[in-house]
Motif scaffolding. Structure first.
Motif, PDB file in Angstrom:
ATOM      1  N   VAL A  65       0.851  -1.395   0.029  1.00 12.09           N
ATOM      2  CA  VAL A  65       0.031  -0.009  -0.073  1.00 12.09           C
ATOM      3  C   VAL A  65       0.713   1.199  -0.118  1.00 12.09           C
ATOM      4  N   LYS A  71      -4.344   5.314   4.971  1.00  9.77           N
ATOM      5  CA  LYS A  71      -4.090   4.970   6.355  1.00  9.77           C
ATOM      6  C   LYS A  71      -3.023   3.560   6.464  1.00  9.77           C
ATOM      7  N   ASP A  72      -3.314   2.839   5.519  1.00  3.61           N
ATOM      8  CA  ASP A  72      -2.439   1.483   5.485  1.00  3.61           C
ATOM      9  C   ASP A  72      -1.266   1.634   4.824  1.00  3.61           C
ATOM     10  N   ARG A 118     -11.092  -1.422  -7.255  1.00  4.48           N
ATOM     11  CA  ARG A 118     -10.594  -1.675  -5.966  1.00  4.48           C
ATOM     12  C   ARG A 118     -10.163  -3.100  -5.763  1.00  4.48           C
ATOM     13  N   ALA A 177      -6.531  -3.068   5.507  1.00  7.98           N
ATOM     14  CA  ALA A 177      -7.647  -2.457   5.515  1.00  7.98           C
ATOM     15  C   ALA A 177      -8.682  -3.287   6.297  1.00  7.98           C
ATOM     16  N   GLU A 234     -12.038  -7.652   6.359  1.00  5.40           N
ATOM     17  CA  GLU A 234     -11.100  -6.821   5.398  1.00  5.40           C
ATOM     18  C   GLU A 234     -12.244  -5.880   4.211  1.00  5.40           C
ATOM     19  N   VAL A 258      -9.219  -1.578  -0.720  1.00  4.89           N
ATOM     20  CA  VAL A 258      -8.658  -0.487  -0.963  1.00  4.89           C
ATOM     21  C   VAL A 258      -8.549  -0.020  -2.203  1.00  4.89           C
TER      22      VAL A 258
END
Ligand code: ZN
Length: 112
Positions: A14, A18-19, A35, A42, A70, A73
């Motif tokens: 990633v 945020k990840d 996605r 995530a 999960e 992303v």
């Protein structure tokens, strides 16, 4: 079409959000949504409400427990990790002598 360069079972990192920095294996690609779902990335905590439930892996859960779900992303937030140089990379393409198209690492040009 977005997402064609990421495939199921790719190891990806990633690169934003945020990840950022996490790596995992792609378990699902959703090209229409643009996605991907990545193993261990995530995760969102959710309370299981009614009775025992099973996770995707078949693990039995207790009533009222908290489970990791999960989330997907955005595909633009991940890059495949090159097996050769170990770096996350943008995906290039190369046409082989037999006319087949392969994905290559933009950094070291190894086949992904
Ligand atoms: Zn490489």
């Amino acid at each position: 079409m977005p997402g064609v360069d990421i495939k199921k079972d790719d190891n990806v990192r990633v690169i934003s959000g945020k990840d950022r920095g996490k790596e995992g294996r792609v378990v699902r690609v959703m090209p229409l949504e643009g996605r991907v779902m990545v193993d261990g990335v995530a995760l969102a905590k959710k309370h299981s409400r009614t009775g025992a439930q099973r996770t995707r892996t078949g693990q039995q859960l207790q009533q009222g427990g908290i489970i990791d779900v999960e989330m997907s992303v955005d595909i633009s937030n991940v890059q495949p990790v090159c097996k050769s140089c170990g770096q996350p990379t943008r995906v290039g393409h190369r046409i082989e002598a037999d006319g087949s198209k392969v994905r290559i690492c933009r950094k070291c040009e190894a086949e992904l």
